[in-house]
Design an enzyme around this catalytic site. Structure first.
Site, PDB file in Angstrom:
ATOM      1  CG  HIS A 140      -2.015  -1.062   1.038  1.00 42.66           C
ATOM      2  ND1 HIS A 140      -2.389  -1.755   2.443  1.00 42.66           N
ATOM      3  CD2 HIS A 140      -2.854  -1.488   0.214  1.00 42.66           C
ATOM      4  CE1 HIS A 140      -3.602  -2.352   2.026  1.00 42.66           C
ATOM      5  NE2 HIS A 140      -3.506  -2.259   0.681  1.00 42.66           N
ATOM      6  CB  CYS A 157      -3.187  -1.909   8.813  1.00 49.02           C
ATOM      7  SG  CYS A 157      -2.089  -1.581   7.613  1.00 49.02           S
TER       8      CYS A 157
END
Lengths: 1043, 282
Positions: free
Chosen positions: B170, B271
């Site tokens: 990411h 996250c």
């Protein structure tokens, strides 16, 4: 092939237009009728024309001057005539061009037609230009005297003849020709008053001005009064009605609060006059953030240039303007006065409601609540029911939920003054990502739809809603446009060695220019301390000289610190959606106004200005050095570089050349890479784009030419670049002799074409357009030095109109001069004018001279063709036109004049050369309507130019070493020219130009012939590319068609 | 009155989700590493404890779902900014159902829920970097252009710029916000390249804090009324060099949080939570 297609369509369209013209046949009677028609048309479509007609006299005068001879008309004319020679000298082409020619296109063509008609009768006989001029004059005189027809127009004309001063009065006093009006300026044609007036002004200059000044005011008033019967305001939209010499026009300015501000201005007033009136009415001192916008014919919003005549900018559009924020201050809190912030708030509210400034639900609510607080004051639970708010609009689509939220927030602002509420509104609005971003639709090099956003910080690139790139002003070395392409040159990054260029495809030339102008203005305003000095036109320089002329933000801030007045009182207008007044006071509301008029909101945003002229190529002095470096680097690195890189290098090289030579504005299309990865395919695409542009151009041409078409001529020029970097081969194909009139087209070198086609073409307008086509601007401060490099050119505004006129008359005469100078710029236009109206005979003689002239000029360009050949033969051929049509290689002569196209028809009265640089086909239709056919025969020439390949510096001041021309005949006439010249660097450059001329009747399938010719040419010279396609049509009108 | 784009880092709530035992074996990962489930769960408990007790956030703990091995990484399934929550369409098909529990939780918080219903769009919250003034969306294996467009459409106030993510899972696998206008960035070439792009694309100036380890650049910044600047970052045990860098932030309340196990399945600090600023109802 693409070019071919374009030509076809255009051609077809033209015929239609031709039909229109036929209607006006006979000289005098027709003239009158025509005028009437024109007036009507103008009234309907283009209000401006009427006014123009008023100016017509002036034009006539001009004509006389030019023509010298037989002006009987007014004493003034007599005066003018003597002056005329100088005038012509002044601006070159425009001067030479018959006045009528210039403006005919857009506006009524009456003037020209008339003249043409006269010639027809006399036609064959009178070949002399002078005669034409006389004829025209006569015709005009007849018109004026004879008919009741045009009503006001006639009167106006008469009046004009006498009172030139009047016309000029307004404009002159304020304006003066400062710029290039001459080129762009109108001709004598009645329809185009303005231009004529301008020209006349220029020519007669001081004398006239003085007179005007004296007489002006009174006369104006009188005139105004007379027309007014209709109703003062009504005039505004229909300038035609003003036909008489009334020089005052009502402007309607939609203010930010939605109200209408009527303002009477002289017809020829400059933008700044109106600005001043508006600022004055608003009591606004920090005015530099604002501007006036208007909608052009294509319904695109443009910014009014204060330094130029309003009329020339708006052309045929209505005198309807909108007051808008032009530069959104990044930090509104630094504005000095509350009134300024208030106006900014109003603009932002428009932006929000129109959706131009997207906001989230919460933000809509918050901003809405501040707006309420500013307008209504504290929330009063007793007085303010929930529905009080539904009269206000806070968002493009507003829900009950939002209204509730607004009310809820409104309650929290208790105690906040209107000024505080405005400040809070701005503090929040300024953070929005689209605050002050002026969006323009475009495509990237790969044809992907994107948006270009111009703002205070630079240029933003969006795809859909996503920002995919950003070029801050400091990163941008140069901003330029060419045709419908817009380019920026990027400063190399830390790790990069080369500058890179990024190209974008705009919907059309105008759009490209608009973006360019907006960038120039925003960069100057936000990034520079002081505006760049206007560029002085250098010899041979091309392109727009447009620069932002106002104060920069730094300057306006400084000026603001000096504001020493008590905060001015200003009334906050109710902005309710529905016009109800809170207190029962009947207020007209903003909302409605905003909704209706204000599209203005949007208007403000897209300011493409037509005002400015363009600069095709500006060079940085600094760049010179850089360029050299690049060269060497290029050589070293080529192996490892991707094609893209190579292209970039090429671009920089070509730029270098340009900078030295001035000539070619832009590097090859292929050079323009996108920021996105460029693939080899890119170059192809670019070319394709180029062709597309051509099509567009053709579209314009058609549009302009609308009037009559009998014969068609297709000219294809191919230009090729030799494999060697330095060698350029050009193959121009050209022409058909068909028409009686001879038009000389200058051969275009790559350079010429790119820069301007004007050269070859006759009309001023063309030149202007072409010039406009490209513009460069070097954003860097250092760059400013380079300013000189930027070419200035005559105004663009008049272009369209001018072109048409030019075309008609352009034919034979003047070409020679233009040719030579063409490259330099304006001169060519002059030439074209000459030929125009006169009979066939003249053309021949004229042609020859022209050709000769051309040659020298061309030589530099690469056109070295035998002038002699052209002359006689051409004329003859032209007469015979039809027969030759299909298979005939029209004339050996033709061949020689590679660049020049001569068409002469005995009967033909008018010949129009239309060179279209870029315009949408769509526009074609519009124009057609206006033109009224006075002339029996018309010749139209349409030139399609492909994007030039390289900037092989055509314009470069090389030394011509050799030039040879080989001509062969077949169906088509083919002329091949080899030109070798020595460049500064010691390099020699050889260009081969091949010109193919297809001549034939309307019966001939020109498209097919053209396609065939191109196909053959390509087979023979795979390396060559078609750079130019010229379609020349001449049409004979039935004489009967007079009414 | 909070205006537009104010209160960056101010959070009142956090949504987290427990670790399912299926995580150890089935969670997606770029590198094949064995995860100690127990250690991971302990780590996560500490993490939640910091949010809840040390920082005083109201923490909504969603139960684990064994059928959703990656469900602990709640950040990917929702992007919350202000009062609006975008329920994403995660790039990994196996994770699409993770949105259901999140949607319910956010609805209960009375946020405006926006769905990403376009079947061509994918977006992982891990690719969304919100700086307080604008969004950067990494175009990665998990996030595509369409997903970014939808995000831009939802958060209209903000500029949304796209950043290609070539390496790493990411965008936030190598960067995060370390404070207002402060981007914490890894030293790897892809990270630096991405930073450059972001700097070029932005109208705003950002300071950068460069840390030797990419994954250590993933931190959680908050600006809490009672605590001031708070930064949750890696522990010295994990990344000693990077941990030292954070110590330069004198104004920040630094809280090292271990993330050793979850990182094995590409889970970074950000996250594991969705942070929300829920204004008290007037």
């Amino acid at each position: 092939m693409t070019t071919e297609v374009g030509s076809e369509t255009e051609v077809r369209k033209e015929p239609e237009k031709a039909e229109e013209q036929p209607a006006a046949p006979e000289p005098a009677a027709t003239n009158q009728t025509d005028e009437a028609k024109a007036a009507e048309q103008s009234a309907n479509d283009h209000p401006a024309p009427a006014t123009e007609s008023a100016e017509a006299p002036a034009e006539a005068k001009e004509k006389q001057e030019e023509a010298q001879p037989a002006d009987n008309a007014t004493p003034q004319e007599g005066e003018d005539t003597p002056a005329s020679p100088p005038a012509s000298e002044k601006k070159g082409i425009s001067r030479f061009l018959p006045p009528w020619l210039k403006k005919q296109k857009s506006q009524s063509q009456v003037g020209p037609k008339e003249s043409q008609a006269a010639p027809k009768e006399e036609a064959g006989v009178a070949s002399v230009k002078e005669e034409d001029g006389e004829k025209e004059e006569q015709a005009e005189a007849e018109q004026t005297s004879s008919p009741t027809a045009a009503q006001p127009q006639v009167e106006e004309e008469k009046i004009n003849g006498e009172p030139k001063p009047e016309q000029k009065e307004e404009v002159k006093s304020e304006e003066k020709e400062e710029e290039n009006h001459s080129t762009g300026s109108a001709d004598t044609q009645p329809a185009k008053e303005e231009k004529a007036a301008e020209e006349s002004q220029e020519k007669s200059a001081a004398e006239e001005e003085n007179k005007e000044a004296e007489e002006g005011g009174e006369e104006k008033k009188d005139e105004e009064e007379s027309p007014k019967p209709e109703g003062g305001h009504s005039f505004i939209k229909s300038p035609l009605k003003l036909t008489k010499k009334v020089k005052m026009v009502m402007c309607h300015v939609t203010m930010l609060d939605g109200s209408q501000f009527p303002c009477e201005v002289e017809k020829r007033a400059k933008g700044q006059y109106l600005f001043f009136k508006v600022y004055e009415a608003l009591n606004l001192l920090e005015k530099d953030y604002f501007g006036l916008s208007y909608k052009d014919n294509a319904d695109q919003t443009c910014w009014l240039d204060p330094t130029k005549e309003i009329k020339r900018q708006i052309r045929n559009a209505t005198w309807q303007f909108a007051f808008n924020v032009k530069f959104y201050p990044p930090d509104p809190s630094q504005l000095t006065e509350d009134i300024t912030r208030y106006l900014l708030c109003l603009q932002l509210r428009q932006d929000i409601v129109s959706g131009r400034l997207p906001c989230s639900f919460v933000t809509h609510s918050l901003l809405g609540s501040y707006a309420l607080q500013a307008e209504l004051g504290d929330h009063d639970s007793g007085e303010h029911r929930l529905d009080y708010i539904s009269d206000f609009q806070f968002a493009p689509s507003q829900t009950k939920e939002m209204e509730e939220k607004v009310v809820e927030l409104h309650k929290t602002h208790r105690g906040m003054t209107p000024a505080q509420a405005d400040a809070q509104f701005l503090e929040n609005a300024k953070k929005l990502s689209m605050y002050g971003v002026d969006l323009h639709h475009a495509k990237d090099s790969e044809g992907v739809d994107i948006m270009l956003g111009v703002c205070a910080n630079g240029l933003l690139i969006y795809k859909d809603r996503l920002r995919i790139n950003r070029f801050a002003w400091p990163k941008i070395l140069k901003i330029s446009y060419k045709r419908s392409n817009f380019y920026i040159k990027i400063r190399p990054g830390e790790t990069e060695q080369f500058e890179s260029s990024v190209g974008f495809k705009l919907p059309n030339h105008r759009a490209a220019k608009r973006v360019w102008k907006v960038c120039v203005e925003n960069h100057t305003f936000f990034r520079l301390m002081t505006p760049e000095a206007p560029i002085k036109a250098k010899f041979l320089t091309l392109g727009s000289k447009f620069r932002y002329s106002g104060r920069t933000q730094a300057q306006t801030r400084q000026a603001s610190t000096l504001i020493d007045r008590p905060a001015p009182y200003f009334e906050r207008t109710s902005s309710k959606r529905i016009s109800r007044s809170l207190d029962g006071a009947p207020m007209i509301n903003v909302t409605e106004a905003q909704e209706s008029a204000p599209t203005s909101g949007e208007n403000g945003r897209e300011p493409g200005l037509e005002l400015s002229s363009d600069s095709k190529s500006g060079r940085l002095r600094v760049q010179g050095e850089n360029i050299y470096v690049r060269h060497s680097n290029l050589m070293l690195e080529d192996l490892d570089k991707t094609q893209e890189d190579v292209l970039k290098h090429q671009a920089s090289i070509s730029e270098l050349k340009r900078s030295f030579m001035e000539a070619t504005p832009e590097p090859r299309p292929s050079q323009w890479e996108k920021r996105l990865t460029a693939s080899p395919a890119t170059s192809l695409r670019l070319q394709a784009q180029g062709s597309a542009d051509d099509k567009q151009k053709s579209g314009e041409a058609a549009w302009q030419a609308a009037e009559v078409e009998i014969e068609e001529t297709v000219v294809v020029e191919e230009i090729r670049v030799a494999p060697k970097g330095s060698v350029t081969i050009t193959t121009p194909a050209v022409i058909t002799p068909v028409a009686v009139e001879s038009e000389v087209e200058k051969p275009k070198d790559e350079v010429m074409e790119e820069q301007k086609r004007p050269v070859s073409v006759s009309s001023d307008s063309e030149e202007e357009e072409e010039e406009e086509e490209a513009g460069e601007y070097h954003p860097q401060v250092t760059v400013s030095a380079s300013v000189d490099q930027i070419k200035e050119e005559p105004e663009e505004e008049g272009e369209e109109e001018e072109e048409q006129q030019v075309n008609e008359e352009s034919v034979a005469e003047p070409l020679p001069e233009p040719v030579v100078e063409v490259k330099a710029q304006p001169v060519p236009a002059v030439v074209e004018e000459n030929s125009a109206t006169e009979p066939q005979l003249a053309p021949v003689a004229e042609e020859s001279p022209e050709d000769i002239l051309v040659t020298p000029d061309e030589a530099p360009n690469g056109h070295a063709e035998s002038p002699e050949d052209h002359q006689g033969p051409v004329a003859l051929e032209e007469e015979e036109e039809e027969p030759r049509v299909n298979g005939d290689a029209s004339h050996s002569e033709t061949e020689r004049l590679p660049q020049v196209i001569c068409c002469s028809e005995p009967p033909v009265v008018k010949t129009e050369m239309v060179t279209i640089s870029d315009t949408f086909a769509a526009q074609k239709t519009e124009i057609a309507t206006k033109e009224v056919p006075i002339v029996h025969t018309e010749t139209k020439t349409i030139t399609y130019e492909a994007a030039q390949l390289d900037g092989s510096g055509d314009g470069e001041p090389g030394v011509l070493m050799t030039a040879q021309t080989i001509t062969s005949e077949s169906l088509c006439t083919t002329t091949t020219t080899h030109i070798t010249k020595t460049l500064k660097g010691g390099l020699s450059e050889t260009r081969i130009e091949k010109r193919i001329v297809i001549t034939g009747d309307s019966d001939i399938d020109h498209d097919q012939a053209l396609a065939q010719a191109i196909k053959e040419a390509k087979e023979q010279h795979p390396d060559m590319s078609v750079t130019r396609v010229v379609v020349h049509k001449e049409t004979e009108l039935a004489e009967e068609g007079e009414d | 009155m909070a205006g537009v784009m104010t209160g960056f880092g101010n959070f009142t709530h956090a949504v987290v989700r427990a670790i399912p035992s299926s995580l150890a074996k089935e969670a997606l990962r770029m590198n094949v590493l064995d995860v100690d489930l127990v250690k991971a769960q302990r780590e996560h408990e500490v993490y939640v404890g910091v949010l809840k007790h040390k920082l005083g956030l109201q923490v909504i703990e969603l139960p684990a779902d064994e059928s959703l091995p990656d469900c602990v990484f709640v950040e990917d399934v929702a992007v919350v900014c202000g009062d609006t929550a975008l329920i994403t369409r995660p790039g990994a098909e196996s994770r699409r159902k993770e949105t259901e529990a999140m949607r319910r939780a956010l609805k209960e918080l009375d946020l405006n829920i926006v769905e990403m219903s376009d079947e061509n769009a994918t977006l992982d919250g891990g690719d969304v970097l919100f700086t307080g003034r604008e969004f950067f969306v990494g175009l990665s294996k998990r996030t595509n252009q369409k997903g970014a467009e939808i995000l831009a459409d939802v958060f209209k106030d903000y500029a949304v710029s796209t950043v290609p993510v070539t390496d790493g899972l990411h965008l936030k696998s190598f960067c995060s916000m370390g404070g207002p206008g402060l981007i914490v960035i890894g030293t790897s070439e892809p990270a630096q390249k991405a930073l450059k792009i972001m700097q070029q694309m932005s109208d705003h100036r950002y300071n950068k804090l460069t840390v030797p380890d990419d994954i250590a650049a993933n931190t959680i910044y908050m600006n809490l009324p009672s605590k001031g600047h708070v930064l949750l970052h890696c522990t010295p045990e994990e990344f000693p060099e990077s941990a030292k860098v954070f110590e330069k932030l004198k104004d920040h309340m630094l809280i090292p949080v271990s993330n050793m196990e979850k990182v094995k399945v590409d889970g970074a600090l950000t996250c594991c939570s969705v942070l929300i600023n829920k204004k008290p109802k007037v």
